[in-house]
Design a protein around this motif. Structure first.
Motif: not given
Length: 265
Positions: A222-251
């Protein structure tokens, strides 16, 4: 107005503003201490989330996450560090923050070590010797790029520190699997960014792996965030800086153009 005088005036205004912010923070701490207001972190829900995401076994002990083994060592550590720092920031004002610290410094840290151990078919001692207990990652120039929250950092957090809690998004329920793709290079899909030296990642969602409906409060947390299942297995191209920011919570995923996902066969 002369440039020197204008800079002096701006500096004075900035100093006054900082002093007011410090006074406000001090008054807030004093008011909360005097009124004995207490906010408790939901420890049982946190432990349930840790167990459901595969960080611990049925005995409550840390275990490796098999889904992350295919990733680069750096990405594995970034994933754990991102989850740990988000939780520490979010719960730092809770009076039972010490219990949250235990979950972060023990369960997440050693789950990360065990994941690296299983990936390289080594021992826990060898993994700790290589990455240290702080799980530091260095960039190509030898400069520290990211690390898991150190025991010293965690120990110093939460001591009458008031901060605006950062939103805890669905990162715990998301894993990004790096793909070897022969597709032509794509533009990084972070908003307003046109960098083309990108890496293709495929999204894997926890609820799909567990076959659990996030709306089911009995099986989901309860209360734990969940991402919409429509995004499962979707592919996204990210540069090195933004994959770092996504992992670390900056974006977050809100900073990504979800209409530009790529279909990869």
């Amino acid at each position: 107005m002369p440039i020197k005088a204008r800079k002096a005036l701006e500096e004075e205004e900035r100093r006054v503003e900082e002093e007011e912010e410090q006074k406000y923070a001090k008054r807030t701490v004093e008011d909360l201490t005097r009124l004995c207001m207490k906010v408790s972190a939901p420890i049982q829900l946190i432990r349930k989330a840790v167990k459901m995401s595969g960080l611990t076994n049925n005995m409550g002990r840390p275990r490796p996450i098999s889904l992350l083994i295919a990733q680069e060592d750096t990405d594995i550590i970034k994933w754990y560090a991102g989850v740990g720092k988000r939780w520490l920031d979010f719960f730092c004002c809770c009076h039972n923050f010490r219990m949250v610290k235990t979950v972060i410094t023990y369960h997440l840290r050693f789950s990360c070590i065990l994941t690296l151990t299983e990936k390289h078919e080594s021992t826990k001692r060898e993994a700790i010797r290589h990455y240290k207990k702080d799980l530091k990652v260095l960039d190509v120039s030898g400069k520290e790029e990211v690390h898991f929250p150190t025991e010293r950092e965690v120990k110093m957090m939460g001591d009458k520190n008031i901060s605006d809690p950062k939103p805890v998004d669905g990162t715990l329920s998301l894993a990004l699997v790096r793909l070897d793709s022969d597709e032509k290079s794509h533009t990084c899909i972070a908003h307003f960014y046109e960098r083309k030296d990108t890496i293709m990642y495929s999204m894997r969602l926890l609820q799909n792996l567990l076959n659990v409906n996030p709306l089911d409060e009995v099986k989901w947390v309860k209360g734990m965030g969940a991402i919409h299942e429509s995004l499962n297995r979707k592919c996204l191209p990210l540069c090195y800086d933004h994959i770092h920011d996504l992992y670390t919570g900056k974006i977050t995923l809100q900073d990504i153009d979800c209409t530009s996902f790529v279909d990869v066969d």
